[in-house]
Design a protein around this motif. Structure first.
Motif, short mmCIF file in Angstrom:
data_model
loop_
_atom_site.label_atom_id
_atom_site.label_comp_id
_atom_site.label_asym_id
_atom_site.label_seq_id
_atom_site.Cartn_x
_atom_site.Cartn_y
_atom_site.Cartn_z
N LEU A 77 -58.92 -25.91 -96.07
CA LEU A 77 -58.03 -25.07 -96.72
C LEU A 77 -56.85 -24.73 -95.89
CD1 LEU A 77 -56.96 -23.78 -99.59
CD2 LEU A 77 -58.62 -22.23 -98.77
N TYR A 78 -55.54 -24.97 -96.10
CA TYR A 78 -54.55 -24.52 -95.28
C TYR A 78 -53.66 -23.66 -95.88
CZ TYR A 78 -55.60 -28.49 -91.87
OH TYR A 78 -56.13 -29.38 -91.22
N GLN A 79 -53.13 -22.59 -95.18
CA GLN A 79 -52.24 -21.82 -95.81
C GLN A 79 -50.84 -21.88 -94.95
OE1 GLN A 79 -52.94 -17.47 -95.22
NE2 GLN A 79 -51.70 -17.00 -96.71
N TYR A 80 -49.85 -22.07 -95.70
CA TYR A 80 -48.46 -22.22 -95.12
C TYR A 80 -47.98 -20.71 -94.93
CZ TYR A 80 -43.68 -23.37 -94.11
OH TYR A 80 -42.61 -23.81 -93.26
N GLY A 83 -43.80 -20.23 -91.33
CA GLY A 83 -43.56 -21.52 -90.60
C GLY A 83 -44.51 -22.50 -90.23
N ASP A 84 -45.89 -22.14 -90.26
CA ASP A 84 -46.77 -22.90 -89.71
C ASP A 84 -48.14 -23.13 -90.72
OD1 ASP A 84 -45.92 -23.39 -86.95
OD2 ASP A 84 -46.74 -21.27 -86.59
N ALA A 85 -48.73 -24.18 -90.45
CA ALA A 85 -49.99 -24.39 -91.50
C ALA A 85 -51.04 -23.86 -90.67
CB ALA A 85 -50.11 -25.88 -91.97
N VAL A 86 -51.96 -22.88 -91.20
CA VAL A 86 -52.95 -22.34 -90.69
C VAL A 86 -54.06 -22.83 -91.26
CG1 VAL A 86 -54.28 -20.19 -90.19
CG2 VAL A 86 -51.59 -20.42 -90.13
N ASN A 87 -55.16 -23.33 -90.46
CA ASN A 87 -56.46 -23.87 -91.17
C ASN A 87 -57.40 -22.68 -91.48
OD1 ASN A 87 -59.02 -25.25 -91.69
ND2 ASN A 87 -58.30 -26.96 -90.15
N LEU A 88 -57.25 -22.30 -92.53
CA LEU A 88 -58.25 -21.18 -93.00
C LEU A 88 -59.80 -21.49 -92.79
CD1 LEU A 88 -56.35 -19.66 -95.94
CD2 LEU A 88 -56.20 -19.16 -93.49
N THR A 89 -59.87 -22.87 -93.12
CA THR A 89 -61.48 -23.55 -92.84
C THR A 89 -62.09 -23.38 -91.81
OG1 THR A 89 -61.05 -24.88 -95.11
CG2 THR A 89 -63.04 -25.35 -93.74
N ARG A 90 -61.09 -23.69 -90.71
CA ARG A 90 -61.58 -23.69 -89.39
C ARG A 90 -61.81 -22.38 -88.89
NH1 ARG A 90 -58.66 -26.55 -84.11
NH2 ARG A 90 -60.29 -26.02 -82.61
N GLN A 91 -61.07 -21.45 -89.32
CA GLN A 91 -60.92 -20.08 -88.97
C GLN A 91 -62.65 -19.54 -89.21
OE1 GLN A 91 -57.71 -17.73 -90.21
NE2 GLN A 91 -56.35 -18.55 -88.31
N ALA A 92 -62.60 -19.67 -90.68
CA ALA A 92 -64.03 -19.08 -91.16
C ALA A 92 -65.25 -19.70 -90.68
CB ALA A 92 -64.05 -19.31 -92.62
N GLU A 93 -65.23 -20.99 -90.37
CA GLU A 93 -66.42 -21.79 -89.96
C GLU A 93 -66.44 -21.38 -88.48
OE1 GLU A 93 -66.91 -25.91 -92.47
OE2 GLU A 93 -65.88 -26.02 -90.45
N SER A 94 -65.44 -21.20 -87.66
CA SER A 94 -65.62 -20.84 -86.48
C SER A 94 -66.11 -19.45 -86.04
CB SER A 94 -64.22 -20.89 -85.60
OG SER A 94 -63.57 -22.14 -85.43
N LYS A 95 -66.16 -18.49 -87.02
CA LYS A 95 -66.66 -17.41 -87.13
C LYS A 95 -68.27 -17.55 -87.43
CE LYS A 95 -62.56 -14.31 -88.50
NZ LYS A 95 -62.26 -13.67 -89.71
N GLY A 96 -68.50 -18.34 -88.37
CA GLY A 96 -70.08 -18.62 -88.61
C GLY A 96 -70.68 -19.06 -87.42
N VAL A 97 -69.86 -20.17 -86.77
CA VAL A 97 -70.69 -20.80 -85.59
C VAL A 97 -70.88 -19.94 -84.55
CG1 VAL A 97 -70.32 -22.40 -83.60
CG2 VAL A 97 -69.73 -22.88 -86.21
N ALA A 98 -69.81 -18.83 -84.36
CA ALA A 98 -70.08 -17.94 -83.27
C ALA A 98 -71.21 -16.93 -83.56
CB ALA A 98 -68.57 -17.10 -83.18
N LYS A 99 -71.28 -16.54 -84.69
CA LYS A 99 -72.58 -15.76 -85.00
C LYS A 99 -73.80 -16.36 -84.69
CE LYS A 99 -74.68 -13.71 -89.09
NZ LYS A 99 -74.52 -13.60 -90.64
#
Length: 242
Positions: A77-80, A83-99
């Motif tokens: 899931l991306y959010q524009y 001016g950039d497309a931010v990968n919200l899924t990757r951000q959330a999954e990275s937090k879970g992996v770090a945990k």
């Protein structure tokens, strides 16, 4: 995880026979447990996109669902924004992996630390029989020189009971784990050793967070980098993501 094979990255419309509960959490759980009774659901919450809910699975993975549970989606899931497309899924999954990674006791890893205090660390899922793992290990001194602490966890690619698994158990059960890892990464046979060890548990964790090959490097912020990267490039990424 079987649900990812079931969904295959596509939207899935379920049959009307699936009983729907009164609220989104119950409806979505009902759908997912129908598909896979042991689905490791940690939480269900509204996503940043109106009308779409995100399902947090153990290990950091995400699924998306409609409020009534009739539609599921696996993907990014991306959010524009600005001016950039931010990968919200990757951000959330990275937090879970770090945990998950940060919950591993240092005592259950094989750690190579710099002489000076570390500037950043990486966690590497490794297999002693993997050629690129051996290549990465040869560059651990350079990573240490650049201030990066290397923390190894086990991921026997051929599974429990394989040669790689037995080798990793021998490393973890050695009196000097660092020396044993050095020898194993040079292709030398180690004296067989057994003990209470975390190899199988770490292998399961790797599968849960999406590791499917080695080396797989987890940055301090939970970003997962599959495959070998040269020490200078890897050190720079580690410093940027600590």
């Amino acid at each position: 995880m079987s649900v990812f094979r079931i969904l295959g990255g596509a939207v899935l419309g379920l049959a009307a026979s699936v009983a729907l509960a009164a609220d989104p959490d119950q409806s979505i759980r009902a759908t997912l447990t129908t598909l896979q009774p042991d689905m490791p659901i940690e939480a269900i919450s509204e996503s940043p996109m109106t009308g779409l809910y995100q399902v947090h699975l153990k290990g950091g993975r995400l699924l998306y669902a409609s409020a009534d549970g009739q539609f599921l989606m696996q993907g990014n899931l991306y959010q524009y924004k600005n001016g950039d497309a931010v990968n919200l899924t990757r951000q959330a999954e990275s937090k879970g992996v770090a945990k998950e990674i940060n919950a591993i006791p240092i005592s259950e890893m094989v750690v190579f630390s710099p002489k000076e205090p570390a500037k950043a660390h990486i966690t590497v899922f490794t297999d002693t029989d993997c050629g690129y793992c051996q290549k990465l290990h040869s560059e651990v001194p350079e990573l240490n020189r650049r201030g990066i602490e290397v923390r190894y966890v086990a991921f026997p690619r051929q599974g429990i009971g394989s040669h790689g698994y037995n080798s990793l158990v021998s490393v973890w059960c050695a009196k000097d784990r660092q020396a044993a890892m050095d020898k194993a990464k040079l292709g030398q046979d180690l004296p067989a050793a057994t003990c209470d060890n975390p190899v199988a548990k770490q292998y399961e964790l790797g599968q849960m967070i999406g590791v499917n090959g080695t080396p797989a490097v987890v940055m301090g912020n939970g970003d997962l980098i599959p495959g070998y990267q040269p020490a200078p490039q890897l050190a720079e990424a580690a410093l940027q993501s600590k």
